[in-house]
Each structure stands twice: as structure tokens, then as C-alpha cells.
Design a protein around this motif. Sequence first.
Motif, PDB file in Angstrom:
ATOM      1  N   MET A  64      35.946  24.092  40.196  1.00 18.71           N
ATOM      2  CA  MET A  64      37.303  24.600  40.628  1.00 18.71           C
ATOM      3  C   MET A  64      37.723  23.776  40.332  1.00 18.71           C
ATOM      4  O   MET A  64      38.996  22.947  40.437  1.00 18.71           O
ATOM      5  CB  MET A  64      37.932  25.150  41.409  1.00 18.71           C
ATOM      6  CG  MET A  64      37.410  26.705  41.644  1.00 18.71           C
ATOM      7  SD  MET A  64      37.988  27.935  42.013  1.00 18.71           S
ATOM      8  CE  MET A  64      37.860  27.040  44.002  1.00 18.71           C
ATOM      9  N   GLU A  67      39.276  21.674  34.519  1.00 16.64           N
ATOM     10  CA  GLU A  67      39.306  23.487  33.947  1.00 16.64           C
ATOM     11  C   GLU A  67      39.023  22.555  32.010  1.00 16.64           C
ATOM     12  O   GLU A  67      39.193  22.057  31.208  1.00 16.64           O
ATOM     13  CB  GLU A  67      40.732  23.150  33.792  1.00 16.64           C
ATOM     14  CG  GLU A  67      41.003  24.836  32.347  1.00 16.64           C
ATOM     15  CD  GLU A  67      42.145  25.494  32.615  1.00 16.64           C
ATOM     16  OE1 GLU A  67      42.257  27.078  32.070  1.00 16.64           O
ATOM     17  OE2 GLU A  67      42.871  25.354  34.202  1.00 16.64           O
ATOM     18  N   THR A  83      42.525  19.946  37.700  1.00 18.90           N
ATOM     19  CA  THR A  83      43.365  21.081  38.338  1.00 18.90           C
ATOM     20  C   THR A  83      44.307  20.885  38.882  1.00 18.90           C
ATOM     21  O   THR A  83      43.882  19.843  39.850  1.00 18.90           O
ATOM     22  CB  THR A  83      42.389  22.184  38.799  1.00 18.90           C
ATOM     23  OG1 THR A  83      41.406  21.606  39.781  1.00 18.90           O
ATOM     24  CG2 THR A  83      40.839  22.492  37.636  1.00 18.90           C
TER      25      THR A  83
END
Length: 111
Positions: A64, A67, A83
Motif C-alpha cells: 500500500m 498505487e 498513496t
Amino acid sequence: MERNQKEEVQALQDTLHVLGGKWKLPIINSICNGNHRFREIERSIPGITTRMLSRELKDMELNMMIERIEDRDAEIQVKYVSTPYCKTFAPVIEAMIAWGKQHRSEIVRQY
């Protein structure tokens, strides 16, 4: 080992798992400096191979930190962006850059 110390060691290990290695921080830095296309990122990081960049981007996406955005109708069909979660790491990166500059200066001054 105390519980608190174990937690600290685990936290450091978790951080190094996500952001450790030779390439992840330079990739984040490149993306945050406006390089969003694969080739732009690759060209901005001397020595990284296409295969390594691809592998690291996939790993960073799973964690994460970035992206991958696909838009077949756009001029840039695939782009990579950091992100909001990745941006929480910005103060640490800035501190590491400052420390690295200071360290290099100190070493150069010694020799």
C-alpha cells in the motif's frame, strides 16, 4: 528482552521489510518528485534494472505504498502514484536525507 524492546525491534523489522533494500526509497523519492511513468522512474534511478523496478513496484503496491493506475484512454496509460499512506513516511525520508547529507559532509571533512 523486555516487552517494549521486543516491540521496538519488531517495529524496526516491519519497517525494513516494507522499505528496506537498495531500491524502495529511491523509487518512492522518484515517484514523489513527479516521475509517474515506468520509464521515467527507471531513468531517474541509476543502476536499477527493468526487472528489479517491476518487482519492487509490485511489492510496494502490495504494501500500500504506491498505487498503479490504468487508464487506456489517457495519454499516460499506466502511472504510479504514492498513496496517502506512503506520505505518512515523508518525515522519516526527509530526516534520512538530512542525516545522509550531514554524514557525507562529516566523512568528507575527515578525509
